[in-house]
Design a protein around this motif. Structure first.
Motif, short mmCIF file in Angstrom:
data_model
loop_
_atom_site.label_atom_id
_atom_site.label_comp_id
_atom_site.label_asym_id
_atom_site.label_seq_id
_atom_site.Cartn_x
_atom_site.Cartn_y
_atom_site.Cartn_z
N GLU A 43 0.69 -0.87 0.42
CA GLU A 43 0.27 0.26 0.33
C GLU A 43 1.23 1.34 0.50
O GLU A 43 1.81 1.17 0.95
N PRO A 44 0.44 2.26 -1.04
CA PRO A 44 1.54 3.61 -0.84
C PRO A 44 1.60 3.96 0.86
O PRO A 44 0.07 3.83 1.46
N LEU A 45 2.33 4.63 1.29
CA LEU A 45 2.56 5.35 2.73
C LEU A 45 1.85 6.65 2.70
O LEU A 45 1.60 6.86 1.43
N ASP A 46 1.60 7.22 4.42
CA ASP A 46 0.97 8.46 4.48
C ASP A 46 -0.51 8.86 3.41
O ASP A 46 -0.93 9.43 3.96
N ASP A 47 -1.70 7.39 4.02
CA ASP A 47 -2.23 8.25 3.57
C ASP A 47 -3.26 8.44 2.15
O ASP A 47 -3.96 9.11 1.34
N ILE A 48 -2.27 8.61 0.72
CA ILE A 48 -1.89 9.41 -0.03
C ILE A 48 -3.60 8.23 -0.95
O ILE A 48 -3.29 7.67 -0.67
N ASN A 49 -4.35 8.70 -1.45
CA ASN A 49 -5.12 8.80 -2.46
C ASN A 49 -4.57 8.04 -4.00
O ASN A 49 -4.62 8.58 -4.64
N GLN A 50 -4.02 6.53 -3.39
CA GLN A 50 -3.84 6.17 -5.03
C GLN A 50 -3.42 4.36 -4.68
O GLN A 50 -3.90 4.67 -3.82
N ASP A 51 -3.39 4.28 -6.41
CA ASP A 51 -3.51 2.40 -6.18
C ASP A 51 -2.23 1.60 -5.71
O ASP A 51 -1.14 2.53 -5.21
N ASN A 52 -2.44 0.82 -5.00
CA ASN A 52 -1.54 -0.19 -4.40
C ASN A 52 -0.25 -0.55 -5.08
O ASN A 52 -0.54 -0.79 -6.37
N PHE A 53 0.84 -0.63 -5.11
CA PHE A 53 2.26 -1.14 -5.56
C PHE A 53 2.49 -2.42 -6.12
O PHE A 53 2.08 -3.43 -5.29
N ILE A 54 2.56 -3.00 -6.87
CA ILE A 54 3.81 -4.27 -7.44
C ILE A 54 4.90 -3.41 -7.24
O ILE A 54 6.00 -2.61 -7.72
N ASN A 55 5.74 -4.82 -6.12
CA ASN A 55 7.43 -4.15 -5.72
C ASN A 55 7.93 -5.09 -6.07
O ASN A 55 7.72 -6.66 -6.00
N VAL A 56 9.61 -5.13 -6.39
CA VAL A 56 10.46 -5.89 -6.80
C VAL A 56 11.93 -5.63 -6.52
O VAL A 56 11.92 -4.58 -6.79
N SER A 57 12.64 -6.90 -5.76
CA SER A 57 13.72 -6.81 -6.02
C SER A 57 14.57 -7.22 -7.18
O SER A 57 14.43 -8.42 -7.34
N ALA A 58 15.87 -6.91 -7.24
CA ALA A 58 17.23 -7.65 -7.88
C ALA A 58 18.14 -7.17 -7.82
O ALA A 58 18.47 -6.28 -7.70
N ILE A 59 19.10 -8.11 -8.04
CA ILE A 59 20.08 -8.23 -7.86
C ILE A 59 20.93 -8.62 -9.17
O ILE A 59 20.76 -9.33 -10.03
N TYR A 60 22.35 -6.89 -9.50
CA TYR A 60 22.85 -7.54 -10.90
C TYR A 60 24.02 -7.59 -10.80
O TYR A 60 25.18 -6.94 -9.87
N ASP A 61 25.06 -7.84 -11.30
CA ASP A 61 27.06 -7.95 -11.36
C ASP A 61 26.94 -7.09 -12.23
O ASP A 61 26.55 -6.61 -13.93
N CYS A 62 27.86 -6.04 -11.65
CA CYS A 62 28.02 -4.47 -12.46
C CYS A 62 29.36 -4.19 -12.69
O CYS A 62 30.50 -4.18 -12.16
N SER A 63 30.01 -3.78 -13.49
CA SER A 63 31.83 -3.09 -13.35
C SER A 63 31.51 -2.06 -12.74
O SER A 63 32.61 -1.16 -12.99
N PHE A 64 31.13 -1.16 -12.28
CA PHE A 64 31.45 -0.01 -11.49
C PHE A 64 31.79 0.00 -10.80
O PHE A 64 31.65 -1.36 -9.39
N ASN A 65 32.67 1.13 -10.20
CA ASN A 65 33.45 1.03 -9.41
C ASN A 65 33.16 1.70 -7.93
O ASN A 65 31.97 2.78 -8.41
N ASP A 66 33.03 1.99 -7.28
CA ASP A 66 32.66 2.53 -5.91
C ASP A 66 32.99 4.05 -5.62
O ASP A 66 33.67 3.87 -6.20
N PRO A 67 31.79 4.61 -6.27
CA PRO A 67 32.91 6.34 -6.01
C PRO A 67 33.20 7.12 -4.87
O PRO A 67 34.09 7.67 -5.44
N TYR A 68 33.84 6.03 -4.18
CA TYR A 68 34.17 6.72 -2.91
C TYR A 68 34.93 6.20 -2.80
O TYR A 68 35.89 6.31 -1.48
#
Length: 68
Positions: A43-68
């Protein structure tokens, strides 16, 4: 060296599932998909009048370097 990119994606705009599928497919063209979660309905947070969310998490391998 391969790093992990962990993303949490969600959509509450119709067609929700199709939007997430398109996002995952676009990301798959750039990064290597390592793992993906099940879909979750939330459900959306803060009682906002909007439709429910569909969520998914994904893990990718990438070649980006940590900027720190």
């Amino acid at each position: 060296m391969s790093n992990k990119l962990i993303l949490s994606l969600g959509s509450n705009i119709q067609p929700k599932r199709k939007n997430l599928t398109k996002a995952i497919n676009e990301l798959n063209q750039i990064f290597h998909l390592n793992n993906i979660s099940s879909l979750y309905l939330t459900e959306p947070l803060d009682d906002i009048n909007q439709d429910n969310f569909i969520n998914v998490s994904a893990i990718y391998d990438c070649s980006f370097n940590d900027p720190y």
